[in-house]
Design a protein around this motif. Structure first.
Motif, PDB file in Angstrom:
ATOM      1  N   LEU A  46       0.778  -1.041  -0.067  1.00  0.00           N
ATOM      2  CA  LEU A  46      -0.021  -0.005  -0.064  1.00  0.00           C
ATOM      3  C   LEU A  46       0.839   1.246   0.119  1.00  0.00           C
ATOM      4  N   GLN A  47       1.885   1.259   0.851  1.00  0.00           N
ATOM      5  CA  GLN A  47       2.801   2.234   0.872  1.00  0.00           C
ATOM      6  C   GLN A  47       3.525   2.735  -0.634  1.00  0.00           C
ATOM      7  N   GLN A  48       3.788   1.806  -1.208  1.00  0.00           N
ATOM      8  CA  GLN A  48       4.416   1.782  -2.591  1.00  0.00           C
ATOM      9  C   GLN A  48       3.028   2.456  -3.629  1.00  0.00           C
ATOM     10  N   VAL A  49       2.039   1.965  -3.494  1.00  0.00           N
ATOM     11  CA  VAL A  49       0.962   2.522  -4.260  1.00  0.00           C
ATOM     12  C   VAL A  49       0.694   3.872  -3.953  1.00  0.00           C
ATOM     13  N   ILE A  50       0.686   4.533  -2.678  1.00  0.00           N
ATOM     14  CA  ILE A  50       0.500   5.647  -2.329  1.00  0.00           C
ATOM     15  C   ILE A  50       1.319   6.559  -2.923  1.00  0.00           C
ATOM     16  N   LYS A  51       2.871   6.167  -2.980  1.00  0.00           N
ATOM     17  CA  LYS A  51       3.601   7.020  -3.362  1.00  0.00           C
ATOM     18  C   LYS A  51       3.707   7.031  -5.116  1.00  0.00           C
ATOM     19  N   ASP A  52       3.412   5.908  -5.625  1.00  0.00           N
ATOM     20  CA  ASP A  52       3.363   5.981  -6.985  1.00  0.00           C
ATOM     21  C   ASP A  52       2.201   6.926  -7.598  1.00  0.00           C
ATOM     22  N   ALA A  53       0.865   6.950  -6.758  1.00  0.00           N
ATOM     23  CA  ALA A  53      -0.189   7.689  -7.153  1.00  0.00           C
ATOM     24  C   ALA A  53       0.227   9.197  -7.104  1.00  0.00           C
ATOM     25  N   ILE A  54       1.025   9.464  -6.092  1.00  0.00           N
ATOM     26  CA  ILE A  54       1.332  11.081  -5.602  1.00  0.00           C
ATOM     27  C   ILE A  54       2.452  11.516  -6.621  1.00  0.00           C
ATOM     28  N   ARG A  55       3.261  10.498  -6.994  1.00  0.00           N
ATOM     29  CA  ARG A  55       4.629  10.704  -8.168  1.00  0.00           C
ATOM     30  C   ARG A  55       3.778  10.904  -9.467  1.00  0.00           C
ATOM     31  N   LEU A  56       2.635  10.031 -10.082  1.00  0.00           N
ATOM     32  CA  LEU A  56       2.219  10.356 -11.211  1.00  0.00           C
ATOM     33  C   LEU A  56       1.294  11.808 -10.970  1.00  0.00           C
ATOM     34  N   LEU A  57       0.757  11.841  -9.876  1.00  0.00           N
ATOM     35  CA  LEU A  57      -0.107  13.174 -10.090  1.00  0.00           C
ATOM     36  C   LEU A  57       0.894  14.371 -10.211  1.00  0.00           C
ATOM     37  N   LYS A  58       1.957  14.308  -9.728  1.00  0.00           N
ATOM     38  CA  LYS A  58       3.211  15.282  -9.839  1.00  0.00           C
ATOM     39  C   LYS A  58       3.655  15.643 -11.257  1.00  0.00           C
ATOM     40  N   SER A  59       4.023  14.240 -11.758  1.00  0.00           N
ATOM     41  CA  SER A  59       4.378  14.311 -13.263  1.00  0.00           C
ATOM     42  C   SER A  59       3.235  14.685 -14.316  1.00  0.00           C
ATOM     43  N   LYS A  60       2.225  14.402 -13.982  1.00  0.00           N
ATOM     44  CA  LYS A  60       1.008  14.535 -14.877  1.00  0.00           C
ATOM     45  C   LYS A  60      -0.061  15.493 -14.321  1.00  0.00           C
ATOM     46  N   LYS A  61       0.646  16.471 -13.851  1.00  0.00           N
ATOM     47  CA  LYS A  61      -0.573  17.643 -13.012  1.00  0.00           C
ATOM     48  C   LYS A  61      -1.235  18.295 -14.061  1.00  0.00           C
TER      49      LYS A  61
END
Length: 257
Positions: free
Chosen positions: A3-18
């Motif tokens: 779950l921790q990695q999923v949350i990090k990936d979601a935040i990372r994608l939000l930043k990269s595709k804002k």
């Protein structure tokens, strides 16, 4: 699937595709601005407040249209966001304002989940009311009542976390029903409950506990915070479905050999 990695990936994608996510949310922003202007011109909110919180029958059609419009645009925003997280899709500006059968199917699946959770909760709430009606009237056993209320919320969150896989699936045109989502989520029920069921309850409680300040800038800040949190939560659900779907396909391929 951690779950921790999923949350990090979601935040990372939000930043990269804002920019993509900002475009996805633009119809919702336009609707809120439009409704705000209509309210400013026709003074619906002021009339509502002066009437002692009683809804005038004359504005009922307006309220219904507002609800319908917001529901459609929320679905459109959610569908586009799921597709961005899962398929890396970037829709055109024109497509953002064109509603499709996919969006209507998304709303239909959401309504099925809502009805299912409601049907599960009705007997529990009825039993709770019968057991504690007198206590509530006499302001007794409030702690026990709160415990039962929390239990109902957690049960709803669990059912939601197991069945909500149909939403990102519908967004990318995967045809799965509630029973299939329940079966696919069996192995990942703990991660789904924590990430899709419990986390939104916690974030909602935290944001709701922020102090109320009568400032347009603060209102913009809290609104932006709500949107960011909502997109991250959509991302968590999207990425979990992507992982579960891929794992299911791989297991089928392995079994075929």
């Amino acid at each position: 699937m951690e779950l921790q990695q999923v949350i990090k990936d979601a935040i990372r994608l939000l930043k990269s595709k804002k920019i993509s996510f900002l475009l996805n949310a633009s119809p919702l922003l336009c609707v809120f601005i439009f409704l705000g202007l209509i309210d400013y011109v026709y003074k619906f909110t002021e009339t509502f407040e002066k009437s002692g919180q009683q809804v005038n029958s004359a504005i009922m059609p307006y309220l219904f249209l507002c609800f319908l419009l917001v529901a459609l645009v929320l679905a459109k925003t959610a569908v586009n966001s799921h597709r961005t997280f899962i398929l890396n899709e970037k829709v055109s500006f024109l497509q953002l304002f064109i509603f499709s059968m996919r969006d209507l199917r998304f709303i239909f699946k959401f309504m099925i989940i809502f009805i299912l959770i409601t049907l599960i909760n009705i007997p529990l709430i009825t039993i709770l009311g019968l057991l504690f009606a007198e206590s509530v009237i006499n302001n007794q056993n409030e702690t026990m009542l709160q415990v039962f209320g929390l239990a109902i919320n957690l049960l709803s969150a669990y059912v939601w976390s197991r069945t909500s896989l149909v939403l990102p699936a519908t967004a990318i045109d995967d045809n799965i029903d509630i029973s299939t989502a329940w079966r696919l989520s069996r192995q990942y029920r703990t991660q789904l409950f924590l990430g899709v069921g419990l986390l939104p309850i916690i974030t909602n409680a935290l944001i709701s506990s922020l102090p109320e300040i009568d400032s347009p800038f603060y209102t913009v800040f809290t609104s932006a915070l709500w949107v960011i949190v909502a997109i991250v939560e959509l991302g968590i659900l999207s990425l979990m479905y992507k992982h579960i779907s891929a794992s299911n396909i791989n297991s089928r391929v392995t079994e075929s050999f």
